[in-house]
Every structure is written in C-alpha cells, then in structure tokens.
Scaffold this active site. Sequence first.
Site: not given
Length: 263
Positions: A69, A90, A127
């Site tokens: 991503k 995304n 993340g």
Amino acid sequence: MGLKSFGVLGNPIKHSKSPLIHNACFLTFQKELGFLGHYHPILLPLESHIKNEFLNLGLSGANVTLPFKERAFQVCDKIKGIALECGAVNTLVLENDELVGYNTDALGFYLSLKQKNYQSALILGSGGSAKALACELKKRGLKVSVLNRSTKGLDFFQNLGCACFTTTPKGAFDLIINATSASLNNELPLDKEVLKGYFKESRLAYDLAYGFLTPFLSLAKELKLPFQDGKGMLIYQASLSFEKFSSSQISYSKAFEIMRSVF
C-alpha cells in the site's frame, strides 16, 4: 460488450475474498457499466514495481493489499482524497491514461464500526492500513496511540499527532486495533498477558484480518470483550473502490448490498 480486467495485488493473496465480492458486482451491473469486468487475485513478488505490474497486466483498476500500500502511493501519477494525507493507497484506477491512487480503507473502517462513540484507540502496527485508520480516527476526533515493535514508520504518526510507542504504553483505550500481519501467521501481535491487560479496560477488539477467529479475537472472546473482524471493513472499502472502478456510475451503497449478499 467489452471486457475489462481488474484485480487485487498482494503477497500473500490466496485468502482474499475481494475477487468473490467484486465479480458479483461486475456481473450484476454489467448493463449499467457497458462492460463486463473480471477481477483476479494477483500474487506479486515482494520486490515488484506496482505501476509496471499494473500496466503490464492490462488492468483498468486494482485493489492493493499487504505489503504494497505504501509502495503504491509512491508510484501513482495522481493521488486523490484522504490518500494524500495517509501516504497509502489501496485502490488504483486508470483514468485518462494516468494511474490514480485512492484510499478507501480509511472510510471503510469507520463505516464498519457498529458504534461510533469511541474516544481513544490503540493501533498495533505501522503499515499502510494503520496509516489510513489513524488518519480517519484523528479526523473523527479520537485520541490515537500507535504501538510498533520498531521505530520504522513512526515519524508519520508523530506528525499526525498520534502518541507513538515501541514498548507497551500504560493506560486504557476504548479501541484496540490489530493492524499487523500477526493473525495471518496465527500469532498474537503482543504478549498475551499484556494484551489481556489492555482488553480488560477496552470496549472493542478489532482485527483487520477476516474469515476466521484469530488468536487476537479468540482472546477477546475469552475475556468477554466485544470484538469485530475485518469483514465489514473489507466490504465497505471494496464497495467504495467499486464506485471508483465504475467511474461513479454505481454508488457504493448499491455495491455494498450486492457484496454483503455474497459474503
């Protein structure tokens, strides 16, 4: 009627239900769209260049999952919406020969919450998904803390105004969110006793993984803490992505109903 190709890019990818729910929508709405879309699971090597892979595969749009991503954010020709703030993409769409990046994780997560009156959250992990959730929760006025095993990526969260930790912080949090990949390895993201301590003072345990009772959620269940897996978030973010894939011809609410009916 023409064909268009879509997919979900990730590693691992075999667990993904995105092909199931997107293909149901492409089949249902093909007349409105004027094309038949087919959505594939696409396993990419970890060193992949996301834009090159997207173009070489002839895709019209794609979702991006672990661990790509943040890398996807870096290679788009344009970034739109909250993706600009959260540094993670995304959803990829080819628009006028440009690769445009969006983030539907952020709003998808928030819409999936069955209650909205939380004041604080502890996010485990740093993340792309964690970034999206932190942006959305900060926007909604929550006090957000982030716990990661290393300092990697924590600068982003500090700049966002989150409290950041590499060792377990003291205190209570309404939401405990597992945004690590630990559940995919059938592991807990934190020491069991530490996690128990947080759960005993929390209102909801949320795991972004879906499709099975993860160790994280199993512990919450054992302690009689309300818990939620990532299924709702998956369907909301996917329906928001489908709206982008359809050039806004199909609203996310229509896509959501179809997706929810098949998964």
